[in-house]
Design a protein around this motif. Structure first.
Motif, PDB file in Angstrom:
ATOM      1  N   CYS A 170      -2.946   8.715 -12.008  1.00  0.00           N
ATOM      2  CA  CYS A 170      -2.959   9.980 -11.848  1.00  0.00           C
ATOM      3  C   CYS A 170      -1.829  10.268 -10.789  1.00  0.00           C
ATOM      4  O   CYS A 170      -0.932   9.646 -10.287  1.00  0.00           O
ATOM      5  N   GLU A 171      -1.775  11.669 -10.596  1.00  0.00           N
ATOM      6  CA  GLU A 171      -0.735  12.196 -10.099  1.00  0.00           C
ATOM      7  C   GLU A 171      -1.108  12.498  -8.451  1.00  0.00           C
ATOM      8  O   GLU A 171      -2.110  12.504  -8.058  1.00  0.00           O
ATOM      9  N   PRO A 172       0.081  12.391  -7.490  1.00  0.00           N
ATOM     10  CA  PRO A 172      -0.409  12.402  -6.073  1.00  0.00           C
ATOM     11  C   PRO A 172      -1.459  13.661  -5.543  1.00  0.00           C
ATOM     12  O   PRO A 172      -2.136  13.776  -4.947  1.00  0.00           O
ATOM     13  N   GLU A 173      -1.076  15.099  -6.148  1.00  0.00           N
ATOM     14  CA  GLU A 173      -2.021  15.972  -6.278  1.00  0.00           C
ATOM     15  C   GLU A 173      -3.273  15.798  -6.455  1.00  0.00           C
ATOM     16  O   GLU A 173      -4.167  16.539  -5.723  1.00  0.00           O
ATOM     17  N   ARG A 174      -3.749  14.996  -7.449  1.00  0.00           N
ATOM     18  CA  ARG A 174      -5.214  14.749  -7.707  1.00  0.00           C
ATOM     19  C   ARG A 174      -5.563  13.730  -6.724  1.00  0.00           C
ATOM     20  O   ARG A 174      -7.041  14.043  -6.256  1.00  0.00           O
ATOM     21  N   ASP A 226       0.987  -1.123   0.014  1.00  0.00           N
ATOM     22  CA  ASP A 226       0.122  -0.077   0.116  1.00  0.00           C
ATOM     23  C   ASP A 226       0.935   1.175   0.133  1.00  0.00           C
ATOM     24  O   ASP A 226       1.860   1.311   0.472  1.00  0.00           O
ATOM     25  N   GLY A 227       0.550   2.137  -0.623  1.00  0.00           N
ATOM     26  CA  GLY A 227       1.016   3.427  -0.815  1.00  0.00           C
ATOM     27  C   GLY A 227       0.692   4.180   0.582  1.00  0.00           C
ATOM     28  O   GLY A 227       0.028   3.932   1.620  1.00  0.00           O
ATOM     29  N   PHE A 228       1.433   5.624   0.998  1.00  0.00           N
ATOM     30  CA  PHE A 228       1.318   6.301   1.851  1.00  0.00           C
ATOM     31  C   PHE A 228       0.118   7.067   2.102  1.00  0.00           C
ATOM     32  O   PHE A 228      -0.122   7.728   3.054  1.00  0.00           O
ATOM     33  N   LEU A 229      -0.490   7.136   0.981  1.00  0.00           N
ATOM     34  CA  LEU A 229      -1.974   7.777   1.147  1.00  0.00           C
ATOM     35  C   LEU A 229      -2.757   6.735   0.352  1.00  0.00           C
ATOM     36  O   LEU A 229      -2.657   6.765  -0.767  1.00  0.00           O
ATOM     37  N   ARG A 230      -3.239   5.995   1.109  1.00  0.00           N
ATOM     38  CA  ARG A 230      -3.965   4.725   0.661  1.00  0.00           C
ATOM     39  C   ARG A 230      -5.491   4.717   0.169  1.00  0.00           C
ATOM     40  O   ARG A 230      -5.768   4.608  -1.076  1.00  0.00           O
ATOM     41  N   SER A 231      -6.188   5.366   0.968  1.00  0.00           N
ATOM     42  CA  SER A 231      -7.707   5.123   0.759  1.00  0.00           C
ATOM     43  C   SER A 231      -8.500   5.877   1.897  1.00  0.00           C
ATOM     44  O   SER A 231      -7.894   6.328   2.745  1.00  0.00           O
ATOM     45  N   LEU A 272      -3.906   6.037  -8.288  1.00  0.00           N
ATOM     46  CA  LEU A 272      -5.102   5.503  -9.184  1.00  0.00           C
ATOM     47  C   LEU A 272      -6.279   6.636  -8.774  1.00  0.00           C
ATOM     48  O   LEU A 272      -6.460   6.836  -7.667  1.00  0.00           O
ATOM     49  N   ASP A 273      -6.843   7.119  -9.973  1.00  0.00           N
ATOM     50  CA  ASP A 273      -7.768   8.178  -9.749  1.00  0.00           C
ATOM     51  C   ASP A 273      -8.943   7.453  -9.359  1.00  0.00           C
ATOM     52  O   ASP A 273      -9.691   6.676 -10.285  1.00  0.00           O
ATOM     53  N   PRO A 274      -9.671   7.675  -8.275  1.00  0.00           N
ATOM     54  CA  PRO A 274     -10.962   6.638  -7.844  1.00  0.00           C
ATOM     55  C   PRO A 274     -12.170   7.173  -8.932  1.00  0.00           C
ATOM     56  O   PRO A 274     -12.752   6.183  -8.957  1.00  0.00           O
ATOM     57  N   GLU A 275     -12.128   8.090  -9.688  1.00  0.00           N
ATOM     58  CA  GLU A 275     -13.421   8.408 -10.389  1.00  0.00           C
ATOM     59  C   GLU A 275     -12.991   8.024 -12.047  1.00  0.00           C
ATOM     60  O   GLU A 275     -13.997   7.491 -12.566  1.00  0.00           O
ATOM     61  N   THR A 276     -11.943   8.255 -12.531  1.00  0.00           N
ATOM     62  CA  THR A 276     -11.549   7.666 -13.787  1.00  0.00           C
ATOM     63  C   THR A 276     -10.867   6.205 -13.956  1.00  0.00           C
ATOM     64  O   THR A 276     -10.896   5.597 -15.027  1.00  0.00           O
ATOM     65  N   ARG A 277     -10.525   5.615 -12.731  1.00  0.00           N
ATOM     66  CA  ARG A 277      -9.711   4.598 -12.553  1.00  0.00           C
ATOM     67  C   ARG A 277      -8.573   4.429 -13.670  1.00  0.00           C
ATOM     68  O   ARG A 277      -8.069   3.439 -14.072  1.00  0.00           O
ATOM     69  N   GLN A 278      -7.907   5.577 -13.632  1.00  0.00           N
ATOM     70  CA  GLN A 278      -6.603   5.762 -14.445  1.00  0.00           C
ATOM     71  C   GLN A 278      -5.547   6.314 -13.664  1.00  0.00           C
ATOM     72  O   GLN A 278      -5.980   6.864 -12.558  1.00  0.00           O
ATOM     73  N   ALA A 305       7.746  19.428  -4.219  1.00  0.00           N
ATOM     74  CA  ALA A 305       7.675  18.428  -2.569  1.00  0.00           C
ATOM     75  C   ALA A 305       7.018  19.500  -1.782  1.00  0.00           C
ATOM     76  O   ALA A 305       6.108  19.298  -0.968  1.00  0.00           O
ATOM     77  N   ARG A 306       7.571  20.973  -1.621  1.00  0.00           N
ATOM     78  CA  ARG A 306       6.992  21.706  -0.660  1.00  0.00           C
ATOM     79  C   ARG A 306       5.383  22.081  -0.898  1.00  0.00           C
ATOM     80  O   ARG A 306       4.709  22.128   0.111  1.00  0.00           O
ATOM     81  N   ALA A 307       5.164  22.022  -2.122  1.00  0.00           N
ATOM     82  CA  ALA A 307       3.605  22.466  -2.422  1.00  0.00           C
ATOM     83  C   ALA A 307       2.834  21.110  -2.081  1.00  0.00           C
ATOM     84  O   ALA A 307       1.551  21.298  -1.625  1.00  0.00           O
ATOM     85  N   LEU A 308       3.438  19.789  -2.368  1.00  0.00           N
ATOM     86  CA  LEU A 308       2.601  18.800  -1.766  1.00  0.00           C
ATOM     87  C   LEU A 308       2.498  18.836  -0.161  1.00  0.00           C
ATOM     88  O   LEU A 308       1.402  18.323   0.288  1.00  0.00           O
ATOM     89  N   VAL A 309       3.798  19.165   0.650  1.00  0.00           N
ATOM     90  CA  VAL A 309       3.277  19.269   1.842  1.00  0.00           C
ATOM     91  C   VAL A 309       2.174  20.141   2.296  1.00  0.00           C
ATOM     92  O   VAL A 309       1.340  19.946   3.122  1.00  0.00           O
TER      93      VAL A 309
END
Length: 672
Positions: free
Chosen positions: A307-311, A70-75, A299-305, A120-124
Motif C-alpha cells: 500500500c501507499e504511506p497515506e493508507r 524497519d521503516g520510519f512508520l513501523r507498527s 504493507l496494508d495491515p488488513e489486506t496484507r498487500q 510531501a506537504r500533504a503527508l506531513v
C-alpha cells in the motif's frame, strides 16, 4: 518474479515480505556454499551478522544483495512484539550508515516534481493530524508540572544502538548534546528523554541519572510516552541519531544533531558534525518524499498487500485515536471468561483488570459493565448508576449493529461493540452518547456520502446484525399490504428501559392486528428464542392467533425486502427496515425513533431534532460503534467490517459445528 533468499530466520518469518519485495517467495538459505537460483535476491538485515554473511554470499555468486530495515512508520507495538508494517530496502548501503552512500541519500538528492513536493506537504499534514510516530503503543501524556515552559527536548538512546556508531557518533556525543542544549537555551527547561528500559535498569543509556537529575534546568523523563506529546510543544529537538529528530522536522521544529543521521547534512538541521560531501542542501519536501514515499515499502495491515504511506498513516491514526479514548487502566465487572479476551480487544490501549464486585474498584477507577447489568435496574430512575455509588465513571458495553455471522448467545465473537459513558443506546430513560451525538453533531457532506455508501452496501448485500437464517420467504401473491412484526427477547434491557407501554410480543401482535385487520401480518420470533438460547415470551407459543404467518428459518434481510411495513417495540429490525426505505412504526422508544423517520406511538420530547436518513446512519454506524477486525485484531472502520462480514458469511459452513450444537442443547435445557 523469482525468489529471495536469506540466512536470517527473523527475515524469513516476516509476513508479507515476498509481496513487499515483488518476489514469489522468501526462503531461508541454510548453507553458504549452496548455489541459489539465477537472479535471486540475497537479503540481510541492516548491518547485522546476517547482512555480512549475505553480502559475502552474493559476491561469490554474482547476485544482488539488499539490506533491509524497519521503516520510519513501523507498527503500533514495539519491534519485539509486532511484525513491521514497513520495510526499507537498500542496494547501496543502509540509511543510518553515514560512512557510505545509501539508496535513501540518492533519492533525497534527486530532483522532485511540483506534484511530488505537494504530496510531501500533504503527508506531513497527515502525519501531524494522525499524531503518528515510528512506534505507536505508548499513550500521550500531559507534561509534569515540574517541566517549565518553554522547553527543549533532548533525546538519549540506548548503548549499542547501531545508528550511533554508523552515524559517526559515540558516547561523548551525548554529553556534548546536553551541554549545548543547556548553553543555547538559558530560558528553557531541558527535558531529557530517557529510554524507559534504562529507567528500570534493563538497558544502559548515556547519562548518569544520579548526576544529571540534579543539574539546574534539567528535567528527566523516563516513562514510556508517545513522542508526539513531547515534540509538539518543544522549542527545539536535540538528537544524536534518533529518529525523533526526523519527526521534529516533520513537526516544523528546530533540530540540532550531534551525529550524522539520515536527515542531517541537508541544510535542514543544525549539525555538530560536518556533512559528507555528497549531501547538499535540499528542500524539506525532498527529504520527506524520499524518506516516506520512495525509500520504504508499506504493507496494508488488513489486506496484507502493498500500500501507499497515506493508507498506513490513516490506519495508524485510527489506532492512535481509538487507543487514547479511555483511561490507561479500567476495571471490568462481571464478565465471563469467554468475553474477557473480547473486552481486552475493544480496550486496546488500556490495561483491563477484571473484578467481580464494584466495591473492589479503586475510588476514582473507571468501571466497565455490560449494558445495564450492574446498574440499578429500575426504569423509574432517570440516571441509574452502580448500586450505592454516585458520580463514578462508567463505560457501558453492548453489541453493535453490524455484529457477526451467528448469534451472540452462541458465543460468536463480535466485530462491533458500542462503548458509552453517558448511558447506553437501548436505555431510553436517559440520554446516551448516541443520542447526544444525533442531537448535536454537524454532519459534513463527506460523512454523509460515506454513510450513504455504507447504507447502500448493506442493502445490496442483504446484511443485518447477526446474518443468520438460510430459508427464503415468498410474499403471498394475494397480500396487498404485508406487515412484519419482529419478536424480541422479553427480558431484554431495551424493553425494560425503552417500552413504557407494551412490553410483550403477543401484546404487540395483538395491537398490530387490531389496528390493521386487513393486513397480512408476519411474525418472526427472535433467533435466540428459535435456537433455544433464550426463553419464549409470555404466551408467545400462541403468536399464530394474532398473525397470518410465523416465520422462523428465514434471513431478516430477505423478509425486510419483501414486506411493506415493520412494526416494532424496540427491535433493531426497525432500524434495518429504515435502511431499506420501509415504513416503521415504533410502539416503544428505540434509539432510531424520535428523529422524524419513524411513526412513534410513544413520542419522546427529549429528541427534537429532525434527521435525514443518512444523518441517522452516520451516527449509528460510523461515529458511535467500535469495530475490531477479525483479521488483525486491531481497530477498523465500518467499511472494512462490512468486507469482513461478507467474507465471513461466504465462508461459514451451512450448519453449526458440533460444539455449538452441544452448547445450544445445554443452554436450551437450562432454560426449561
Amino acid at each position: 518474479m523469482g525468489e529471495a533468499i536469506t540466512f536470517s530466520r527473523g527475515i524469513r518469518r516476516l509476513q508479507g515480505l515476498a509481496g513487499l519485495l515483488g518476489v514469489d517467495r522468501v526462503r531461508q538459505h541454510l548453507w553458504s556454499y549452496s548455489p541459489a537460483s539465477p537472479n535471486a535476491l540475497v537479503l540481510g538485515w541492516g548491518r547485522k551478522r546476517s547482512f555480512h554473511r549475505a553480502q559475502a554470499y552474493a559476491r561469490r555468486h554474482g547476485l544482488d544483495c539488499i539490506s533491509l530495515e524497519d521503516g520510519f512508520l513501523r507498527s503500533v507495538g514495539l519491534g519485539r512484539n509486532e511484525l513491521p508494517l514497513s520495510i526499507v530496502m537498500d542496494d547501496l548501503g543502509i540509511y543510518y550508515d553515514a560512512s557510505t552512500p545509501s539508496r535513501l541519500e540518492s533519492q533525497i538528492a534527486a530532483p522532485h516534481s511540483d506534484e511530488q513536493h505537494a504530496r510531501a506537504r500533504a503527508l506531513v499534514e497527515q502525519w501531524r493530524e494522525g499524531r503518528v510516530s515510528k512506534y505507536n503503543q505508548a499513550r500521550e501524556v500531559s507534561l509534569p508540572l515540574a517541566v517549565r515552559q518553554p522547553y527543549v527536548l533532548v533525546i538519549d538512546q540506548t548503548r549499542g544502538d547501531a545508528s550511533i556508531r554508523y552515524g559517526q557518533a559515540d558516547a561523548s556525543s551525548f554529553q556534548r548534546m546536553l551541554d549545548a542544549a543547556l548553553a543555547e537555551n538559558p530560558d528553557c527547561t531541558v527535558l531529557l528523554k530517557i529510554h524507559p528500559e534504562v529507567m528500570v535498569g534493563s538497558k544502559r543509556g548515556h547519562f548518569d541519572l544520579s548526576v544529571v537529575g540534579r543539574l539546574p534546568g534539567v528535567q528527566v523523563l523516563g516513562q514510556d510516552v508517545h513522542p508526539v506529546s513531547l515534540i509538539e510543544h518543544a522549542e527545539a529537538v536535540y538528537a544524536v541519531t534518533s529518529q525523533v529528530g526526523f519527526e521534529g522536522l516533520l513537526w516544523g521544529k528546530r533540530v540540532r544533531t550531534f551525529g550524522m543521521p539520515f536527515y542531517a547534512g541537508w541544510g535542514l538541521t543544525q549539525d555538530d558534525l560536518p556533512a559528507p560531501g555528497r549531501r547538499k542542501p535540499v528542500a524539506m519536501e525532498d527529504l520527506v518524499h524520499a524518506a516516506l514515499v520512495e525509500y520504504p515499502r508499506y504493507l496494508d495491515p488488513e489486506t496484507r498487500q502493498r500500500c501507499e504511506p497515506e493508507r498506513l498513516i490513516e490506519w495508524m491514526a485510527l489506532q492512535r485515536r481509538m487507543r487514547e479514548r479511555y483511561p490507561a487502566r479500567v476495571f471490568a465487572l462481571g464478565f465471563s471468561l469467554w468475553k474477557r479476551p473480547i473486552v481486552r480487544a475493544f480496550f486496546q490501549g488500556s490495561d483491563v483488570t477484571f473484578l467481580r464486585h464494584g466495591r473492589e474498584v479503586p475510588q476514582h477507577g473507571t468501571r466497565v459493565i455490560w449494558g445495564s447489568r450492574q446498574l440499578d435496574f429500575s426504569p423509574l430512575s432517570p440516571a441509574p448508576l452502580p448500586r450505592g455509588e454516585r458520580g463514578v465513571d462508567v463505560i457501558h458495553l453492548e453489541d453493535g449493529f453490524l455484529r457477526s455471522v451467528g448469534l451472540g448467545a452462541d458465543l460468536v465473537r463480535p466485530l462491533s461493540w458500542v462503548m458509552d459513558r453517558r448511558g447506553i443506546y437501548c436505555d431510553a430513560t436517559r440520554p446516551s452518547e448516541l443520542e447526544h451525538l444525533l442531537q448535536t453533531c454537524r454532519f459534513e457532506e463527506a460523512l454523509l456520502r460515506r454513510a450513504a455508501a455504507l447504507r447502500q452496501r448493506i442493502v445490496d448485500w442483504e446484511l443485518t446484525k447477526y446474518n443468520v437464517g438460510g430459508g427464503r420467504w415468498q410474499r403471498p401473491p394475494h397480500a396487498a399490504r404485508v406487515i412484519l412484526v419482529p419478536g424480541q427477547v422479553e427480558t431484554d434491557a431495551s424493553i425494560a428501559f425503552g417500552a413504557p407501554d407494551i412490553r410483550r410480543n403477543t401484546d404487540l401482535l395483538r395491537a398490530v392486528r387490531e389496528d390493521h385487520p386487513d393486513a397480512y401480518v408476519v411474525y418472526k420470533p427472535h433467533p435466540d428464542v428459535v435456537a433455544g438460547l433464550r426463553r419464549r415470551g409470555a404466551g408467545e407459543n400462541e403468536a399464530a392467533r394474532w398473525c397470518d404467518e410465523v416465520v422462523t428459518d428465514c434471513a431478516m434481510s430477505d423478509l425486510l425486502g419483501a414486506v411493506d411495513e415493520v412494526h416494532v417495540l424496540t427491535s433493531l429490525a426497525g432500524f434495518e427496515a429504515l435502511l431499506r426505505g420501509k415504513r416503521v412504526v415504533a410502539y416503544g422508544q428505540p434509539f432510531y425513533a424520535g428523529w422524524g423517520l419513524t411513526e412513534d406511538r410513544v413520542p419522546m420530547a427529549r429528541r427534537h431534532r429532525k434527521l435525514a436518513l443518512d444523518e441517522l446512519v452516520a451516527g449509528v454506524l460510523v461515529l458511535y460503534p467500535t469495530y475490531v477486525s477479525r483479521a488483525t485484531g486491531s481497530y477498523t472502520t465500518p467499511e472494512r467490517a462490512l468486507d469482513e462480514l461478507l467474507a465471513w458469511r461466504s465462508a461459514s459452513p451451512p450448519s453449526l459445528p458440533l460444539w455449538r450444537r452441544l452448547l445450544r442443547l445445554g443452554l436450551s435445557v437450562a432454560k426449561k
